[in-house]
Write an enzyme that holds these catalytic residues in place. Structure first.
Site, mmCIF file in Angstrom:
data_model
loop_
_atom_site.group_PDB
_atom_site.id
_atom_site.type_symbol
_atom_site.label_atom_id
_atom_site.label_comp_id
_atom_site.label_asym_id
_atom_site.label_seq_id
_atom_site.Cartn_x
_atom_site.Cartn_y
_atom_site.Cartn_z
ATOM 1 N NE ARG A 42 42.884 29.639 46.371
ATOM 2 C CZ ARG A 42 43.646 29.230 44.904
ATOM 3 N NH1 ARG A 42 43.897 28.425 45.022
ATOM 4 N NH2 ARG A 42 44.166 30.592 44.055
ATOM 5 C CE LYS A 46 38.419 37.405 47.614
ATOM 6 N NZ LYS A 46 38.575 36.741 46.033
ATOM 7 C CB ALA A 88 30.709 29.211 42.037
ATOM 8 C CE LYS A 134 37.311 36.338 28.924
ATOM 9 N NZ LYS A 134 36.630 36.404 29.406
ATOM 10 C CE1 TYR A 142 38.248 30.954 33.721
ATOM 11 C CE2 TYR A 142 38.453 32.409 32.583
ATOM 12 C CZ TYR A 142 37.805 31.505 33.447
ATOM 13 O OH TYR A 142 36.321 31.782 33.427
ATOM 14 C CE LYS A 146 35.438 27.244 34.681
ATOM 15 N NZ LYS A 146 34.874 26.458 35.385
ATOM 16 C CG ASN A 174 32.287 39.598 30.003
ATOM 17 O OD1 ASN A 174 33.863 38.951 30.780
ATOM 18 N ND2 ASN A 174 32.509 39.414 28.229
ATOM 19 C CB SER A 178 31.463 39.350 38.187
ATOM 20 O OG SER A 178 32.186 39.507 37.083
ATOM 21 C CB THR A 198 42.004 46.189 25.152
ATOM 22 O OG1 THR A 198 40.526 45.281 24.439
ATOM 23 C CG2 THR A 198 42.500 45.297 26.152
#
Length: 341
Positions: A42, A46, A88, A134, A142, A146, A174, A178, A198
């Site tokens: 969209r 990019k 993706a 996740k 999220y 998924k 991960n 990316s 964190t």
């Protein structure tokens, strides 16, 4: 006859992302006779930037198609003449999804259902959807969205009727370097004189873009429909990653973010009843397959894992140290900032 994408027409949703770029590169390298490769996303900017890297004048098979997976009609139009789909597209930032929950649901769940319906209404034969670590025992929206998406794609095999189509899922940790991941974040933050950590105990799985692409192509070639593939990959400690990128500056503990885990899982103990070891990968087989599981295990020499087995970044058998991470970063990550000697 060996499996190939030569002569095929492929559509990649979210194809302008990091993995999309690498997939396009690998597909053109391995399958130069591909009929058509459609980048569906969209973001026009990019797409414009990607078209400078993969111009139609050089890559005659490539097409850039503006569209949103929330838009069923546009999606169905884009799928005309397509036989292979790599899904993706996703809203993937944990904190943004928590703040904008319905936007996450519209993209990750309703978008997945739109794609499934559109594939069933066209001549698509093979669909591989990308998942995330996740999605296993999720604690954030999220991950939950998924997981729902994974379930939709797996269950789609039960409603295909006599259509010649299969749906499968790949799940991994991960992706090194990316967009939005910790490595480019740390590379930029080191210029400020400290790295925000964190939690010093945090661990993550690690996979390169190249290996992620190989896994997608493996699923396209070998899936029977309904499998969820998981790679065998190493973990790293967030402190080792910080040492690899900026060993000589302050590492400042800032506290774990909402919806974040200390360790990631890709296979839970509850999944173990349907999980098999394929050698290079694990696979979670569908609870209601539309093929004979014994034929599948014989064909791929699949061995059941022990009941109660779980695949967790904190208890993983293989961990990368700072030196190993440094070498991988140099090899796999686009170097916009130079690592210290």
């Amino acid at each position: 006859m060996n499996w190939s994408l030569n002569g095929k027409s492929v559509l990649i949703t979210g194809g302008t992302g990091s993995l999309g770029h690498k997939l396009v590169e690998n597909i053109f390298l391995k399958y130069p006779q591909i009929n058509r490769l459609v980048i569906y996303s969209r973001d026009e900017q990019k797409q414009f930037q990607m078209s400078q890297i993969f111009p139609h004048t050089k890559y005659r098979a490539i097409r850039y198609f503006i569209g949103d997976i929330r838009d069923y009609n546009r999606l169905k139009t884009a799928l005309e003449g397509i036989d292979t789909v790599i899904h993706a597209a996703a809203m993937k930032h944990v904190d943004i999804a928590e703040y904008n929950p319905m936007e996450c649901i519209k993209t990750n769940i309703i978008g997945a259902e739109n794609l499934i319906r559109a594939c069933l209404e066209t001549d698509v034969e093979n669909v591989v959807a990308l998942s995330t670590d996740k999605a296993a025992a999720p604690i954030n929206l999220y991950g939950a969205s998924k997981l729902a998406s994974d379930k939709l794609f797996i269950a789609a095999n039960n409603i295909k009727g006599n259509r010649d189509i299969k749906f499968s899922v790949v799940r991994y940790g991960n992706v090194m370097g990316s967009n939005g991941s910790v490595i480019p974040f740390f590379l930029k933050k080191k210029a400020e004189g400290y790295l925000p950590i964190t939690d010093a105990r945090m661990t993550r799985f690690n996979i390169s873009l190249k290996d992620g692409c190989e896994m997608v192509l493996h699923a396209l070639e070998h899936a029977w429909g309904g499998e969820l593939f998981i790679p065998k990959i190493p973990s790293y400690s967030i402190m080792e990653m910080a040492k690899a990128i900026a060993p000589d500056i302050e590492h400042r503990i800032i506290g774990i973010r909402p919806g974040e885990k200390l360790h990631e899982e890709m296979i839970t103990a509850s999944d173990s009843f349907n999980t098999y070891d394929l050698g290079q990968y694990y696979t979670i087989l569908p609870q209601i397959p539309n093929w004979d599981p014994s034929e599948y295990t014989d064909r791929f020499k699949a061995k059941p894992v022990e009941v109660g087995f779980n695949y967790n970044s904190g208890t993983n058998e293989e961990f990368l140290n700072a030196n190993e991470l440094r070498k991988l970063i140099i090899e796999h990550v686009d170097q916009t900032l130079v690592l210290p000697e």
